[in-house]
Design a protein around this motif. Sequence first.
Motif, PDB file in Angstrom:
ATOM      1  N   THR A 104       1.362  -3.296  10.359  1.00  0.00           N
ATOM      2  CA  THR A 104       2.311  -4.194   9.698  1.00  0.00           C
ATOM      3  C   THR A 104       1.842  -5.620   9.956  1.00  0.00           C
ATOM      4  O   THR A 104       1.037  -5.867  10.853  1.00  0.00           O
ATOM      5  CB  THR A 104       3.749  -4.002  10.224  1.00  0.00           C
ATOM      6  OG1 THR A 104       3.760  -4.209  11.647  1.00  0.00           O
ATOM      7  CG2 THR A 104       4.275  -2.602   9.914  1.00  0.00           C
ATOM      8  N   GLY A 105       2.351  -6.547   9.163  1.00  0.00           N
ATOM      9  CA  GLY A 105       1.983  -7.927   9.413  1.00  0.00           C
ATOM     10  C   GLY A 105       2.194  -8.821   8.220  1.00  0.00           C
ATOM     11  O   GLY A 105       2.768  -8.427   7.199  1.00  0.00           O
ATOM     12  N   ARG A 106       1.705 -10.036   8.394  1.00  0.00           N
ATOM     13  CA  ARG A 106       1.835 -11.056   7.359  1.00  0.00           C
ATOM     14  C   ARG A 106       0.697 -12.036   7.543  1.00  0.00           C
ATOM     15  O   ARG A 106      -0.011 -11.997   8.551  1.00  0.00           O
ATOM     16  CB  ARG A 106       3.178 -11.764   7.471  1.00  0.00           C
ATOM     17  CG  ARG A 106       3.380 -12.427   8.813  1.00  0.00           C
ATOM     18  CD  ARG A 106       4.754 -13.043   8.980  1.00  0.00           C
ATOM     19  NE  ARG A 106       5.071 -13.319  10.360  1.00  0.00           N
ATOM     20  CZ  ARG A 106       4.505 -14.231  11.117  1.00  0.00           C
ATOM     21  NH1 ARG A 106       3.550 -14.991  10.627  1.00  0.00           N
ATOM     22  NH2 ARG A 106       4.860 -14.415  12.362  1.00  0.00           N
ATOM     23  N   ILE A 117       1.890  -7.406   4.608  1.00  0.00           N
ATOM     24  CA  ILE A 117       1.269  -6.088   4.508  1.00  0.00           C
ATOM     25  C   ILE A 117       2.383  -5.097   4.220  1.00  0.00           C
ATOM     26  O   ILE A 117       3.308  -4.936   5.024  1.00  0.00           O
ATOM     27  CB  ILE A 117       0.500  -5.737   5.790  1.00  0.00           C
ATOM     28  CG1 ILE A 117      -0.664  -6.715   5.957  1.00  0.00           C
ATOM     29  CG2 ILE A 117       0.013  -4.291   5.753  1.00  0.00           C
ATOM     30  CD1 ILE A 117      -1.407  -6.583   7.255  1.00  0.00           C
ATOM     31  N   THR A 118       2.310  -4.454   3.058  1.00  0.00           N
ATOM     32  CA  THR A 118       3.375  -3.550   2.639  1.00  0.00           C
ATOM     33  C   THR A 118       3.049  -2.092   2.913  1.00  0.00           C
ATOM     34  O   THR A 118       3.943  -1.254   2.890  1.00  0.00           O
ATOM     35  CB  THR A 118       3.678  -3.735   1.134  1.00  0.00           C
ATOM     36  OG1 THR A 118       2.461  -3.588   0.395  1.00  0.00           O
ATOM     37  CG2 THR A 118       4.254  -5.120   0.876  1.00  0.00           C
ATOM     38  N   ASN A 119       1.791  -1.773   3.140  1.00  0.00           N
ATOM     39  CA  ASN A 119       1.394  -0.400   3.445  1.00  0.00           C
ATOM     40  C   ASN A 119       0.070  -0.490   4.180  1.00  0.00           C
ATOM     41  O   ASN A 119      -0.908  -0.986   3.617  1.00  0.00           O
ATOM     42  CB  ASN A 119       1.252   0.414   2.150  1.00  0.00           C
ATOM     43  CG  ASN A 119       0.972   1.881   2.398  1.00  0.00           C
ATOM     44  OD1 ASN A 119       1.106   2.371   3.518  1.00  0.00           O
ATOM     45  ND2 ASN A 119       0.568   2.585   1.360  1.00  0.00           N
ATOM     46  N   GLU A 137      -1.878  -5.756   0.643  1.00  0.00           N
ATOM     47  CA  GLU A 137      -1.192  -7.041   0.804  1.00  0.00           C
ATOM     48  C   GLU A 137      -0.426  -7.346  -0.473  1.00  0.00           C
ATOM     49  O   GLU A 137      -0.958  -7.181  -1.569  1.00  0.00           O
ATOM     50  CB  GLU A 137      -2.202  -8.170   1.050  1.00  0.00           C
ATOM     51  CG  GLU A 137      -3.020  -7.997   2.301  1.00  0.00           C
ATOM     52  CD  GLU A 137      -4.158  -9.000   2.418  1.00  0.00           C
ATOM     53  OE1 GLU A 137      -4.787  -9.015   3.489  1.00  0.00           O
ATOM     54  OE2 GLU A 137      -4.439  -9.752   1.463  1.00  0.00           O
ATOM     55  N   THR A 138       0.810  -7.803  -0.330  1.00  0.00           N
ATOM     56  CA  THR A 138       1.615  -8.244  -1.462  1.00  0.00           C
ATOM     57  C   THR A 138       1.876  -9.736  -1.298  1.00  0.00           C
ATOM     58  O   THR A 138       2.485 -10.160  -0.309  1.00  0.00           O
ATOM     59  CB  THR A 138       2.942  -7.462  -1.540  1.00  0.00           C
ATOM     60  OG1 THR A 138       2.647  -6.063  -1.646  1.00  0.00           O
ATOM     61  CG2 THR A 138       3.760  -7.905  -2.738  1.00  0.00           C
ATOM     62  N   VAL A 145      -3.409  -6.997  -3.117  1.00  0.00           N
ATOM     63  CA  VAL A 145      -4.789  -6.887  -2.680  1.00  0.00           C
ATOM     64  C   VAL A 145      -4.946  -5.605  -1.870  1.00  0.00           C
ATOM     65  O   VAL A 145      -4.144  -5.341  -0.974  1.00  0.00           O
ATOM     66  CB  VAL A 145      -5.211  -8.114  -1.830  1.00  0.00           C
ATOM     67  CG1 VAL A 145      -6.611  -7.927  -1.262  1.00  0.00           C
ATOM     68  CG2 VAL A 145      -5.127  -9.392  -2.653  1.00  0.00           C
ATOM     69  N   ALA A 146      -5.957  -4.799  -2.203  1.00  0.00           N
ATOM     70  CA  ALA A 146      -6.293  -3.587  -1.456  1.00  0.00           C
ATOM     71  C   ALA A 146      -7.420  -3.918  -0.485  1.00  0.00           C
ATOM     72  O   ALA A 146      -8.453  -4.463  -0.896  1.00  0.00           O
ATOM     73  CB  ALA A 146      -6.717  -2.475  -2.404  1.00  0.00           C
TER      74      ALA A 146
END
Length: 181
Positions: A104-106, A117-119, A137-138, A145-146
């Motif tokens: 998880t993160g930002r 980070i959504t997944n 990333e959203t 972004v993958a």
Amino acid sequence: YDDDGAVGTVSAAEQPTPRIAQVAEGALLTLWCALILGTDTGGDAWRNAKERVEGLIGELQPTGGERGIRAPASGEYWGSSEESDEGDQAVRSTLNFHEDGPITGRGIDGEDGAYRITNGRWGVLDGGAQPTVAWIETYDEGFEVAVEGYYNARDGKINARFVSSRGVRGTFVLAPKPSVF
């Protein structure tokens, strides 16, 4: 006289280039640029990258320490990206690597702004010794972004590649935030 483009001068020593050759040359240049820059206007690269990362997230299994591999260090990471659109930028992230595998993160990119980070997941693939990381990333700007890469336990760095839903692709390196800051 003024050369307004309506009349051209051709040397008597050379044949003028046929129009079909001029068009073909322009088409080849466009194709070459698209291949080199990795521009994907159809979105296939994004769809393929997202499917690959989501599949990788499903494959990654936590090690539970049974092989002596521990979760990557959680915390602040700093780095930079190299991007196909020449939008290279500074990257700052806060990443949380949970012992059971989720990430998880930002973060915030110098040009693209904030994301979360959504997944995400870390783990070791069969036969591997180096933790693999993968996440989506959203961005607040409305794109995704993958990301897929590797964590190097010796230096604490993450080396990764990415593809965005905007068709931009590239690589980045993140290192733990220097202790002097």
